[in-house]
Design an enzyme around this catalytic site. Structure first.
Site, mmCIF file in Angstrom:
data_model
loop_
_atom_site.group_PDB
_atom_site.id
_atom_site.type_symbol
_atom_site.label_atom_id
_atom_site.label_comp_id
_atom_site.label_asym_id
_atom_site.label_seq_id
_atom_site.Cartn_x
_atom_site.Cartn_y
_atom_site.Cartn_z
ATOM 1 N N MET A 30 0.840 -1.197 0.000
ATOM 2 C CA MET A 30 0.000 0.000 0.000
ATOM 3 C C MET A 30 0.877 1.250 0.000
ATOM 4 S SD MET A 30 -3.400 -0.946 2.123
ATOM 5 C CE MET A 30 -2.718 -0.787 3.752
ATOM 6 N N GLY A 31 2.147 1.112 -0.381
ATOM 7 C CA GLY A 31 3.030 2.266 -0.467
ATOM 8 C C GLY A 31 3.540 2.703 0.894
ATOM 9 N N HIS A 34 8.960 1.206 3.407
ATOM 10 C CA HIS A 34 10.000 1.251 4.431
ATOM 11 C C HIS A 34 10.831 -0.029 4.325
ATOM 12 C CE1 HIS A 34 7.419 -1.530 6.568
ATOM 13 N NE2 HIS A 34 6.435 -0.645 6.580
ATOM 14 N N GLU A 35 11.736 -0.200 5.287
ATOM 15 C CA GLU A 35 12.657 -1.344 5.232
ATOM 16 C C GLU A 35 11.918 -2.691 5.183
ATOM 17 O OE1 GLU A 35 15.919 -1.450 4.912
ATOM 18 O OE2 GLU A 35 15.991 0.729 4.766
ATOM 19 N N HIS A 37 9.011 -3.394 3.632
ATOM 20 C CA HIS A 37 8.659 -3.637 2.232
ATOM 21 C C HIS A 37 9.910 -3.964 1.420
ATOM 22 C CE1 HIS A 37 5.463 -0.588 3.456
ATOM 23 N NE2 HIS A 37 4.712 -1.606 3.061
ATOM 24 N N ASP A 77 8.629 9.215 -3.361
ATOM 25 C CA ASP A 77 9.692 8.552 -2.614
ATOM 26 C C ASP A 77 9.628 7.023 -2.809
ATOM 27 O OD1 ASP A 77 11.907 8.915 -0.834
ATOM 28 O OD2 ASP A 77 10.692 7.894 0.683
ATOM 29 N N ASP A 78 8.404 6.494 -2.871
ATOM 30 C CA ASP A 78 8.246 5.047 -3.108
ATOM 31 C C ASP A 78 8.882 4.651 -4.436
ATOM 32 O OD1 ASP A 78 6.772 4.992 -0.781
ATOM 33 O OD2 ASP A 78 4.827 4.768 -1.775
ATOM 34 N N GLN A 81 12.600 4.607 -4.229
ATOM 35 C CA GLN A 81 13.092 3.416 -3.517
ATOM 36 C C GLN A 81 12.971 2.161 -4.388
ATOM 37 O OE1 GLN A 81 12.529 2.966 0.769
ATOM 38 N NE2 GLN A 81 11.026 4.598 0.667
ATOM 39 N N GLY A 150 4.829 -10.231 3.956
ATOM 40 C CA GLY A 150 5.531 -10.173 5.235
ATOM 41 C C GLY A 150 4.820 -11.002 6.296
ATOM 42 N N LYS A 152 4.843 -10.099 9.141
ATOM 43 C CA LYS A 152 4.283 -9.035 9.989
ATOM 44 C C LYS A 152 2.763 -9.137 10.053
ATOM 45 C CE LYS A 152 3.727 -4.593 11.432
ATOM 46 N NZ LYS A 152 2.332 -4.396 11.081
ATOM 47 N N GLN A 156 -3.049 -12.157 7.674
ATOM 48 C CA GLN A 156 -3.245 -11.821 6.264
ATOM 49 C C GLN A 156 -2.614 -12.889 5.370
ATOM 50 O OE1 GLN A 156 -2.833 -7.755 4.468
ATOM 51 N NE2 GLN A 156 -0.803 -8.509 3.927
ATOM 52 N N VAL A 179 10.646 -7.195 9.768
ATOM 53 C CA VAL A 179 11.744 -6.238 9.938
ATOM 54 C C VAL A 179 11.348 -5.280 11.061
ATOM 55 C CG1 VAL A 179 13.083 -4.412 8.833
ATOM 56 C CG2 VAL A 179 12.420 -6.443 7.526
ATOM 57 N N SER A 188 6.276 -0.314 10.348
ATOM 58 C CA SER A 188 4.932 -0.189 9.785
ATOM 59 C C SER A 188 4.764 1.212 9.234
ATOM 60 C CB SER A 188 3.881 -0.435 10.870
ATOM 61 O OG SER A 188 2.608 0.025 10.435
ATOM 62 N N SER A 189 4.026 1.309 8.149
ATOM 63 C CA SER A 189 3.758 2.631 7.558
ATOM 64 C C SER A 189 3.013 3.519 8.542
ATOM 65 C CB SER A 189 2.922 2.476 6.287
ATOM 66 O OG SER A 189 3.551 1.600 5.393
ATOM 67 N N ARG A 190 2.280 2.902 9.474
ATOM 68 C CA ARG A 190 1.478 3.687 10.417
ATOM 69 C C ARG A 190 2.319 4.240 11.577
ATOM 70 N NH1 ARG A 190 -2.194 -0.485 8.893
ATOM 71 N NH2 ARG A 190 -4.166 0.328 8.094
HETATM 72 P P1 AMP Z 1 1.390 -2.903 3.515
HETATM 73 O O1 AMP Z 1 1.940 -1.847 2.617
HETATM 74 O O2 AMP Z 1 1.333 -2.517 4.948
HETATM 75 O O3 AMP Z 1 0.096 -3.485 2.991
HETATM 76 O O4 AMP Z 1 2.438 -4.095 3.478
HETATM 77 C C1 AMP Z 1 2.813 -4.689 2.258
HETATM 78 C C2 AMP Z 1 3.583 -5.936 2.547
HETATM 79 O O5 AMP Z 1 4.740 -5.612 3.307
HETATM 80 C C3 AMP Z 1 2.776 -6.954 3.367
HETATM 81 O O6 AMP Z 1 3.036 -8.260 2.873
HETATM 82 C C4 AMP Z 1 3.327 -6.764 4.749
HETATM 83 O O7 AMP Z 1 3.224 -7.912 5.566
HETATM 84 C C5 AMP Z 1 4.781 -6.436 4.454
HETATM 85 N N1 AMP Z 1 5.375 -5.743 5.580
HETATM 86 C C6 AMP Z 1 4.934 -4.600 6.171
HETATM 87 N N2 AMP Z 1 5.706 -4.289 7.228
HETATM 88 C C7 AMP Z 1 6.642 -5.264 7.338
HETATM 89 C C8 AMP Z 1 7.717 -5.529 8.237
HETATM 90 N N3 AMP Z 1 7.974 -4.727 9.245
HETATM 91 N N4 AMP Z 1 8.471 -6.629 8.030
HETATM 92 C C9 AMP Z 1 8.197 -7.469 6.993
HETATM 93 N N5 AMP Z 1 7.202 -7.283 6.112
HETATM 94 C C10 AMP Z 1 6.427 -6.193 6.278
#
Ligand code: AMP
Length: 320
Positions: A30-31, A34-35, A37, A77-78, A81, A150, A152, A156, A179, A188-190
């Site tokens: 979802m953009g 970070h590390e 992703h 920025d995305d 990267q 992930g 994480k 999901q 990570v 987390s993006s949040r």
């Molecule tokens: P999102 O953008 O939050 O939907 O995440 C996209 C993908 O990145 C998902 O498969 C997440 O599980 C993975 N992801 C997000 N944060 C992390 C993290 N800290 N470590 C590993 N994978 C992550």
């Protein structure tokens, strides 16, 4: 690097890559990259000839209008990267490309029963239908591929795994380790929405998981006792409002009364911290998620990605 907004263009690029024998790796996001992703992208880069990243803040999986309104969006920025990480294709669809009837939701959605129902599913009604639907669409658009997720978002991944298996989708799922920041907070993006005090308190989630892991290592086999060990840590942080802490079966996500096999145990935790809902999880055994070394690319004619990218470019030129 190709940046495309239409599903047809994304499919054409990836079909062309496969036609040269390339293995395609897909990283749905979802953009606000970070590390976390980037670790998925790096894994895909190591294992696949052609790497595609999707960036789409999926409105169908957000119940809370505040959450989607504040979700960070950092496309420029995305893209930088992604380029630096050697991504070949970035799919950035507008909402209308994915859901032409929006704000009317699509008539066709995907629901996964069982693994989607407890935990995040219970706290966020409709969330996993939104996730399963968008991931099914991304898989349909991307075509046969390896898809990187992930750990994480552990539940999901379980939902997506059930969906891909039961719908016979031609996708091989790869789960990648969580990570973390240096102090243990899962990236987390949040996290950017946390105030300084909230940010410090948020480490309670990873500390709670560590306490439960230590209890398992010391011989604790009661699921409720492990959950209590996690709750005790969170209770020391007034800014952290626990949603759930549970010891579950890693496959079914059913809560465990007794841990028969620590290798099959997953520790889950979620909490509200200020404006942000945070989730985290852990295997019970140290290092259990670090198993899978990158695999060599599949495909009929393995080739370096530079070759594949160049040949895809030539093919697209030919097909206009
Ligand atoms: P999102 O953008 O939050 O939907 O995440 C996209 C993908 O990145 C998902 O498969 C997440 O599980 C993975 N992801 C997000 N944060 C992390 C993290 N800290 N470590 C590993 N994978 C992550």
């Amino acid at each position: 690097m190709d940046v495309v907004e239409s599903a047809a263009a994304c499919r054409a690029l990836l079909d062309a890559a496969r036609s040269t024998g390339a293995c395609v790796g897909l990283v749905p996001t979802m953009g606000a990259l970070h590390e976390g992703h980037l670790s998925l992208v790096a894994r895909a880069r190591a294992e696949c000839h052609t790497v595609a990243v999707s960036i789409f803040v999926n409105p169908l999986q957000f119940g809370d209008p505040e959450d989607i309104a504040h979700y960070p969006r950092t496309l420029e920025d995305d893209l930088r990267q992604c380029k630096e990480a050697g991504v070949d294709v970035v799919f950035v669809p507008p909402v209308a490309e994915m859901y032409p009837t929006w704000p009317e939701p699509p008539a066709t959605t995907v629901s996964v029963h069982g693994v989607s129902e407890a935990w995040e599913g219970a706290s966020r009604p409709g969330h996993f239908d939104g996730v399963a639907t968008v991931v099914a669409k991304l898989f349909a658009i991307a075509g046969p591929c390896r898809a990187y997720f992930g750990l994480k978002d552990f539940q999901q991944l379980a939902v997506v795994r059930a969906m891909a298996t039961e719908l016979s989708l031609p996708v091989e799922l790869v789960g990648c380790p969580i990570v973390r920041e240096d102090d243990g907070l899962a990236r987390s993006s949040r996290n950017v929405r946390l105030g300084a005090d909230e940010r410090a308190a948020a480490t309670a989630l990873s500390r709670a998981l560590a306490a439960a892991r230590a209890a398992v290592a010391a011989g604790e086999r009661s699921g409720p006792a492990l959950a209590a060990a996690m709750r005790d840590v969170v209770a020391t942080e007034p800014l952290v409002h626990l949603s759930y802490a549970a010891a579950v079966d890693a496959t079914t996500l059913a809560e465990l009364e007794t841990v028969a096999d620590p290798a099959a145990l997953r520790l889950l935790i979620a909490a509200q911290v200020g404006p942000v809902r945070l989730i985290d999880n852990s295997a019970a055994l140290e290092g259990a998620d670090e198993d899978a070394a990158p695999r060599p690319p599949a495909g009929r004619t393995p080739a370096p990605s530079a070759y594949v990218t160049a040949s895809v470019a030539r093919q697209l030129e030919r097909t206009g």
